[in-house]
Scaffold this active site. Structure first.
Site, PDB file in Angstrom:
ATOM      1  N   GLN A  19       0.925  -1.164   0.002  1.00  0.00           N
ATOM      2  CA  GLN A  19      -0.014  -0.017   0.219  1.00  0.00           C
ATOM      3  C   GLN A  19       0.751   1.177   0.112  1.00  0.00           C
ATOM      4  O   GLN A  19       0.414   2.449  -0.259  1.00  0.00           O
ATOM      5  CB  GLN A  19      -0.981   0.127   1.067  1.00  0.00           C
ATOM      6  CG  GLN A  19      -2.044  -1.236   1.137  1.00  0.00           C
ATOM      7  CD  GLN A  19      -2.856  -1.235   2.418  1.00  0.00           C
ATOM      8  OE1 GLN A  19      -2.611  -1.847   3.398  1.00  0.00           O
ATOM      9  NE2 GLN A  19      -4.156  -0.392   2.195  1.00  0.00           N
ATOM     10  N   HIS A 113       0.877  -9.417   4.570  1.00  0.00           N
ATOM     11  CA  HIS A 113      -0.224  -8.443   4.551  1.00  0.00           C
ATOM     12  C   HIS A 113      -0.794  -8.660   2.866  1.00  0.00           C
ATOM     13  O   HIS A 113      -0.557  -7.706   2.296  1.00  0.00           O
ATOM     14  CB  HIS A 113       0.362  -7.117   4.698  1.00  0.00           C
ATOM     15  CG  HIS A 113      -0.938  -6.069   5.231  1.00  0.00           C
ATOM     16  ND1 HIS A 113      -0.776  -5.430   6.554  1.00  0.00           N
ATOM     17  CD2 HIS A 113      -1.907  -5.790   4.716  1.00  0.00           C
ATOM     18  CE1 HIS A 113      -1.863  -5.103   6.435  1.00  0.00           C
ATOM     19  NE2 HIS A 113      -2.757  -5.088   5.455  1.00  0.00           N
ATOM     20  N   ASN A 156      -1.825 -11.136   8.105  1.00  0.00           N
ATOM     21  CA  ASN A 156      -2.781 -10.152   8.452  1.00  0.00           C
ATOM     22  C   ASN A 156      -3.988 -10.645   7.887  1.00  0.00           C
ATOM     23  O   ASN A 156      -4.160 -10.899   6.605  1.00  0.00           O
ATOM     24  CB  ASN A 156      -2.340  -8.792   7.667  1.00  0.00           C
ATOM     25  CG  ASN A 156      -3.184  -7.640   7.929  1.00  0.00           C
ATOM     26  OD1 ASN A 156      -3.447  -7.331   9.052  1.00  0.00           O
ATOM     27  ND2 ASN A 156      -3.958  -7.460   6.838  1.00  0.00           N
ATOM     28  N   GLU A 157      -5.190 -10.413   8.666  1.00  0.00           N
ATOM     29  CA  GLU A 157      -6.275 -10.737   8.277  1.00  0.00           C
ATOM     30  C   GLU A 157      -6.517 -11.822   7.575  1.00  0.00           C
ATOM     31  O   GLU A 157      -7.132 -11.958   6.234  1.00  0.00           O
ATOM     32  CB  GLU A 157      -7.074  -9.737   7.671  1.00  0.00           C
ATOM     33  CG  GLU A 157      -6.978  -8.220   8.701  1.00  0.00           C
ATOM     34  CD  GLU A 157      -7.769  -7.217   8.044  1.00  0.00           C
ATOM     35  OE1 GLU A 157      -8.341  -7.218   6.839  1.00  0.00           O
ATOM     36  OE2 GLU A 157      -7.825  -6.256   8.771  1.00  0.00           O
TER      37      GLU A 157
HETATM   38  C1  GCO Z   1      -7.309  -4.540   5.826  1.00  0.00           C
HETATM   39  C2  GCO Z   1      -5.703  -4.263   5.770  1.00  0.00           C
HETATM   40  C3  GCO Z   1      -5.601  -2.835   5.400  1.00  0.00           C
HETATM   41  C4  GCO Z   1      -6.694  -1.795   4.911  1.00  0.00           C
HETATM   42  C5  GCO Z   1      -7.556  -1.365   6.021  1.00  0.00           C
HETATM   43  C6  GCO Z   1      -8.698  -0.458   5.563  1.00  0.00           C
HETATM   44  O1  GCO Z   1      -7.803  -4.742   6.718  1.00  0.00           O
HETATM   45  O2  GCO Z   1      -7.648  -4.256   4.757  1.00  0.00           O
HETATM   46  O3  GCO Z   1      -5.242  -4.583   6.957  1.00  0.00           O
HETATM   47  O4  GCO Z   1      -4.630  -3.085   4.618  1.00  0.00           O
HETATM   48  O5  GCO Z   1      -6.230  -0.902   4.300  1.00  0.00           O
HETATM   49  O6  GCO Z   1      -8.232  -2.435   6.714  1.00  0.00           O
HETATM   50  O7  GCO Z   1      -9.549  -1.028   4.761  1.00  0.00           O
END
Ligand code: GCO
Length: 391
Positions: A19, A113, A156-157
């Protein structure tokens, strides 16, 4: 409001490599963005050029009075071709780690990520034959540059990754509201869980590291009579990923808004509800709800780090409003005994929001041609909160 945060509480800002860095050309997302029939409206391009300008970014974080910086290491740069580990790229990320330490900032390092090397995607992505061992090998390759690092997020997520996979499989192109997304692709979810465990095993070689993962919290709420359905939604899209963290060194909470579940699934917010630039309901209490829910799932032995919370808005005063509300909720949870170690605001910079530059989440704006950084009033406000603990 007076100080309600622990003395050694981490106050930081977060970013992710794809990003902000720019020209992440060996990644799957770069290929998607630049395909002639791309489903993504805008490309990341040079992004914020943080690949070169990270010292300036770190100076800003320090000068604001923050104490921590979350960033990610880009697998596609470290291993641009299968088995080729770039020493030059490892040296680059080592300099970023050292840049944090030299400035007195606690680095929070994310290993994955969202983006993967294009070759990994071409080999089947997370459900490809060697996916987990490939990820394990990548994690092993970065261990030497983590000296001095205490906090490492493996993936991440994972829940968003698995939900996105399900969406892509179904050919859906829906807005990024996780609550309205299909249940995760369970094969991808299982692979990510295995990848997380493999990464933690590798990281155990570094006794100082606390490792965990960061889950997208949707703050599911049940409308009258919809408790069971809401629990079902929360289980597949969130709780199965939180439950994996019961033995981890910490859990990362990422919360932006809520999702209300009624008899037929998610209920749209009222037409007159305040919305942000991502279309999400303006709901600062999401953070408190997410932190309390996470603590309930993982149990009191697993500390919480808020690894993302913020708002996409063009009105910077609204960012202050939102963040003040979110932090007030966080303080309430801490006062009730929830073990929260820090808060990392999303995001340091106005960055590439996965297909669009419109949703501006930054404390700092970036001129897309000159890359000049301009500090917004919200950043100064937040720095003051960090220094004084007063909201
Ligand atoms: C996600 C990420 C971030 C996003 C943020 C806003 O959750 O998508 O970790 O990269 O940019 O959450 O949407």
């Amino acid at each position: 409001m007076s100080a309600t945060f622990p003395d050694d509480f981490l106050w930081g800002a977060a970013t992710a490599a794809h990003q902000v860095e720019g020209n992440n050309t060996a990644s799957d997302l770069w290929a998607f963005e630049n395909a002639p029939d791309s489903f993504l409206p805008e490309r990341s391009g040079d992004a914020c050029d943080s690949y070169h300008r990270w010292p300036e970014d770190l100076d800003i974080v320090r000068d604001l009075g923050l104490t921590s910086y979350r960033f990610s290491i880009e697998w596609a740069r470290v291993e641009p071709a299968p088995g080729h580990v770039s020493r030059a790229q490892l040296a680059h990320y080592r300099r970023v780690v050292e840049g944090c330490l030299e400035r007195g900032l606690t680095p929070v390092v994310t290993l994955h990520h969202f983006t993967t090397p294009l070759w990994f995607r071409a080999a089947g992505g997370w459900t490809g034959d060697d996916a987990v061992s490939r990820f394990r090998a990548y994690v092993r390759s970065v261990l030497p540059i983590l000296d001095g690092v205490e906090w490492v997020c493996t993936v991440n997520e994972p829940n968003m990754v698995a939900m996105m996979s399900a969406m892509i499989k179904r050919g859906e192109r829906k807005e990024n509201v996780a609550g309205a997304m299909p249940p995760p692709d369970q094969d991808v979810a299982d692979a990510l869980i295995a990848a997380h465990r493999a990464a933690r095993e590798e990281l155990a070689a570094l006794p100082r590291v606390r490792s965990g993962w960061t889950v997208a919290n949707q703050n599911f709420q049940a409308a009258a009579g919809a408790d069971d359905l809401a629990a079902e939604w929360a289980h597949s899209r969130e709780d199965q990923f939180l439950d994996v963290a019961g033995d981890d060194d910490f859990i990362g909470v990422q919360a932006y808004t809520r999702v209300v579940i009624g008899d037929g699934g998610p209920i749209e917010p009222d037409p007159d509800a305040r919305r942000t630039l991502t279309g999400w309901e303006f709901y600062p209490d999401a953070l408190e709800g997410a932190v309390r829910h996470t603590a309930d799932r993982v149990g009191p032995a697993v500390p919480i780090l808020v690894t993302e919370n913020g708002i996409a808005t063009a009105d910077d005063a609204e960012r202050i409003d939102y963040t003040r509300g979110a932090l007030a909720g966080l303080a309430r949870a801490i006062a009730d005994g929830v073990d929260v170690r820090g808060y990392l605001h999303w995001s340091l910079l106005d960055n590439y929001e996965w297909g669009s530059w419109t949703p501006t989440f930054g404390l700092v704006s970036v001129d897309r041609e000159t890359f000049t950084r301009t500090i917004k009033p919200s950043a100064r406000w937040y720095g003051q909160v960090a220094r004084t603990g007063i909201l």
